[in-house]
Design a protein around this motif. Sequence first.
Motif, PDB file in Angstrom:
ATOM      1  N   UNK A 102       0.804  -1.220   0.000  1.00  0.00           N
ATOM      2  CA  UNK A 102       0.000   0.000   0.000  1.00  0.00           C
ATOM      3  C   UNK A 102       0.845   1.282   0.000  1.00  0.00           C
ATOM      4  N   UNK A 103       2.093   1.177   0.414  1.00  0.00           N
ATOM      5  CA  UNK A 103       2.891   2.373   0.663  1.00  0.00           C
ATOM      6  C   UNK A 103       4.155   2.362  -0.197  1.00  0.00           C
ATOM      7  N   UNK A 104       4.203   3.264  -1.179  1.00  0.00           N
ATOM      8  CA  UNK A 104       5.405   3.401  -1.989  1.00  0.00           C
ATOM      9  C   UNK A 104       6.512   4.071  -1.188  1.00  0.00           C
ATOM     10  N   UNK A 105       7.741   3.651  -1.444  1.00  0.00           N
ATOM     11  CA  UNK A 105       8.873   4.203  -0.690  1.00  0.00           C
ATOM     12  C   UNK A 105       9.774   5.104  -1.530  1.00  0.00           C
ATOM     13  N   UNK A 106       9.626   5.006  -2.864  1.00  0.00           N
ATOM     14  CA  UNK A 106      10.556   5.723  -3.739  1.00  0.00           C
ATOM     15  C   UNK A 106      11.916   5.048  -3.858  1.00  0.00           C
ATOM     16  N   UNK A 107      12.077   3.881  -3.222  1.00  0.00           N
ATOM     17  CA  UNK A 107      13.374   3.194  -3.193  1.00  0.00           C
ATOM     18  C   UNK A 107      13.516   2.267  -4.397  1.00  0.00           C
ATOM     19  N   UNK A 108      14.665   2.357  -5.058  1.00  0.00           N
ATOM     20  CA  UNK A 108      14.990   1.461  -6.160  1.00  0.00           C
ATOM     21  C   UNK A 108      15.434   0.114  -5.576  1.00  0.00           C
ATOM     22  N   UNK A 109      14.757  -0.991  -5.923  1.00  0.00           N
ATOM     23  CA  UNK A 109      15.084  -2.268  -5.290  1.00  0.00           C
ATOM     24  C   UNK A 109      16.498  -2.760  -5.586  1.00  0.00           C
ATOM     25  N   UNK A 110      17.010  -2.453  -6.753  1.00  0.00           N
ATOM     26  CA  UNK A 110      18.335  -2.941  -7.134  1.00  0.00           C
ATOM     27  C   UNK A 110      19.429  -2.210  -6.354  1.00  0.00           C
ATOM     28  N   UNK A 111      19.245  -0.913  -6.179  1.00  0.00           N
ATOM     29  CA  UNK A 111      20.196  -0.143  -5.375  1.00  0.00           C
ATOM     30  C   UNK A 111      20.161  -0.600  -3.924  1.00  0.00           C
ATOM     31  N   UNK A 112      18.944  -0.842  -3.410  1.00  0.00           N
ATOM     32  CA  UNK A 112      18.855  -1.229  -2.005  1.00  0.00           C
ATOM     33  C   UNK A 112      19.402  -2.633  -1.788  1.00  0.00           C
TER      34      UNK A 112
END
Length: 254
Positions: free
Chosen positions: A147-157
Amino acid sequence: MLRPRIIPSLLIQDKGLVKTIQFKNPKYVGDPINAVKIFNEKEVDELSIFDIDATTLGLEPNYSLIERIANQSRMPLCYGGGVKTVEQAQKIFGLGIEKIALSSAVLQNPDLITQIANRVGGQSVIVVLDVKKKLFGGYEVYTHNGKKGTGINPFDFAEKAQKLGAGEIIINSIDQDGVMKGYDMNLIDKIREKISLPLTVLGGAGSLDDVKKVIDKHEIIGVAAGSLFVFKGVYKAVLINYPTKLEKESLIQK
């Protein structure tokens, strides 16, 4: 010798076993303790259990239920849901869980990965990234049951988590969850390029052919599924199932 792992993934809500489609409309499918007993008999490689209420409702992990599950299990267990501190993680390990899955808490405080890894060993610290496709391309990490977008790129994280001492990444496609039309191979390819850690993929398995497609391409990988191992047939009757030894051997052979 390291081998591919085929992993049932169970979702728990209000102490019951549920299944979702794209993280929505949870459907009750049975008692988690009963499911664990059946998977014991089927000699599964590993079992992942996620409490989908804990983070969303800000609850403590349900230690009583975790202990009951661990006491029944004869297979390696990964638990996720509501873990925010080193102390909570240690308590869960003390109940007999082998791996802790972390998501929202480490997205907010990545150093928690290192803190828990230093206390219990990095191999036991799993970072879960629930991701959706972005409208104009790329992927974004979501929390709170999608439900909650984080703005985080999964590959970078994922790269950051590896540097901070995580032992494994679980990448979960929200778009494919429960749809049973195959894994997001593009997502898997991209995450595999970024990390050398053990990787488990989740979201989309509709058949053992889908599982084999991932193993054929990426070989030593964890392939997890929910619907595939709790439903049977076109009408999705609830039936706990898992590949036989012969079926598993055929899946991991080229």
